[in-house]
Scaffold this motif. Structure first.
Motif, short mmCIF file in Angstrom:
data_model
loop_
_atom_site.label_atom_id
_atom_site.label_comp_id
_atom_site.label_asym_id
_atom_site.label_seq_id
_atom_site.Cartn_x
_atom_site.Cartn_y
_atom_site.Cartn_z
N GLY A 178 -10.71 2.33 4.66
CA GLY A 178 -10.45 2.94 5.96
C GLY A 178 -9.24 2.41 6.68
O GLY A 178 -9.11 2.62 7.90
N PHE A 179 -8.31 1.77 5.96
CA PHE A 179 -7.13 1.19 6.60
C PHE A 179 -5.91 2.10 6.54
O PHE A 179 -4.84 1.73 7.01
N GLY A 180 -6.04 3.28 5.96
CA GLY A 180 -4.95 4.25 5.96
C GLY A 180 -3.89 3.98 4.91
O GLY A 180 -4.07 3.17 4.00
N ALA A 181 -2.76 4.70 5.05
CA ALA A 181 -1.67 4.58 4.09
C ALA A 181 -0.96 3.25 4.28
O ALA A 181 -0.43 2.96 5.35
N PRO A 182 -0.90 2.42 3.23
CA PRO A 182 -0.36 1.06 3.38
C PRO A 182 1.14 1.00 3.16
O PRO A 182 1.75 1.84 2.49
N ARG A 183 1.72 -0.07 3.71
CA ARG A 183 3.10 -0.45 3.41
C ARG A 183 3.06 -1.47 2.28
O ARG A 183 2.44 -2.52 2.42
N VAL A 184 3.72 -1.16 1.18
CA VAL A 184 3.61 -1.92 -0.06
C VAL A 184 4.92 -2.62 -0.35
O VAL A 184 5.97 -1.96 -0.51
N ALA A 185 4.89 -3.95 -0.44
CA ALA A 185 6.07 -4.74 -0.78
C ALA A 185 6.00 -5.16 -2.23
O ALA A 185 5.02 -5.77 -2.67
N LEU A 186 7.03 -4.83 -2.99
CA LEU A 186 7.15 -5.21 -4.39
C LEU A 186 7.96 -6.50 -4.44
O LEU A 186 9.18 -6.49 -4.24
#
Length: 321
Positions: A178-186
């Motif tokens: 339920g935290f929504g669309a995440p920001r993903v760091a590679l």
């Protein structure tokens, strides 16, 4: 492999909120594989008493009874599947999962490699087109939402296609909770593409794969250094303009060694509390360490239960009732 720290025995608002949400849902039938030590058995029974799961205890009946007696626990109301060894217990758990008798697996005091060998065996019925990977869910002091770290437990040196699945598994869990669309760091050691550092090339490719719809549900950027992934000032000083830099919610490590050291650094030095889950199989798998406390096991089980309820239809399995 540890999925949490003993500080988890104190109340953690983030995990308490997740546990509270699961209490309002039907309990998830869960195979508890060889819970023949007190803390493993206690964790399963705490999850039962909180209404998170309906445990199926798989182990040697007399040993389970003695463990319960010594720990002052009551297993009289639990279904028990007899198994004479950890290997046999893992095999029984996989069979129950393949027949949809259970919707999650919970590692007891069995070794991780024994359980995962049974899960990955040809004909187990649990494999999918997706590579399996582990996601740490961390509650950091002073941080409102969770921080995910992946993969720190399963894939030693993932190639590009494995990394695609690792990223997608973490994104799917972020949505399921339920935290929504995440920001993903590679993550890498540097924030520019360097042909001599394979992780930077993979990061750039993963970003383009997201642009082309091969990874969905999140916003990706990389390569990013750890500093400019989580600290806005570091990103600003280095001139990085990105919707992810300084605000990452998922940290993707270039390999298992980096991911494991990062997660344990955050847990033991950053005082984060952690839960964790293996995704990519036909059902979620809770991997715990023998050092994990009962409350840490409760948090991981809650995350697994939320994932089961959120994704049952998409995975083509019956919803728990």
């Amino acid at each position: 492999m540890s999925t949490s720290h003993t500080s988890m025995d104190r109340a953690v608002p983030l995990f308490d909120g997740l546990i509270a949400r699961v209490r309002s849902l039907p309990p998830v039938a869960t195979a508890v594989v060889w819970p023949c030590e007190a803390v493993a058995l206690q964790g399963a029974l705490m999850s039962l008493s909180d209404g998170l799961i309906t445990p199926v205890l798989i182990g040697e009946r007399t040993r389970l009874a003695e463990t319960a007696r010594q720990a002052g626990l009551d297993i009289s109301g639990c279904e028990i599947v007899e198994a004479s060894s950890p290997e046999q217990a893992a095999g029984h758990a996989v069979a129950l999962a393949a027949s949809h008798r259970v919707h999650a697996l919970l590692k007891g005091s069995v070794h991780t490699d024994v359980l995962m060998t049974a899960v990955l065996a040809p004909g187990s019925g649990l494999s999918t087109q997706r590579r399996m990977s582990h996601v740490f869910v961390l509650a950091m002091p002073g941080r409102d939402g969770p921080l995910f770290v992946t993969d720190a437990a399963i894939n030693i040196a993932p190639d590009l296609l494995a990394k695609r699945d690792i990223v997608q598994n973490a994104i799917d869990l972020h949505h399921a909770l339920g935290f929504g669309a995440p920001r993903v760091a590679l993550l890498s050691a540097v924030e520019t593409v360097n042909p001599r550092i394979q992780g930077t090339i993979d990061a750039a490719c993963l970003c383009k794969m997201a642009d082309r719809g091969q990874i969905t549900g999140g916003v990706l950027d990389g390569p990013l250094g750890m500093d400019n992934a989580v600290d806005a000032d570091a990103a600003r000083i280095k001139g990085i303009v990105s919707p992810v830099a300084g605000r990452a919610q998922i940290l993707v490590a270039p390999d298992l060694e980096a991911g494991n050291m990062l997660a344990k650094n955050l847990i033991y030095m950053g005082k984060a509390d952690a839960a964790g889950l293996v995704l990519g199989a036909r059902l979620p798998i809770v991997l715990t360490s023998r050092a994990d406390g009962a409350r840490a096991r409760l948090a991981s089980t809650a995350i697994a239960a939320l994932y089961v309820h959120a994704t049952a239809t998409a995975r083509g399995v019956p919803s728990p009732e």
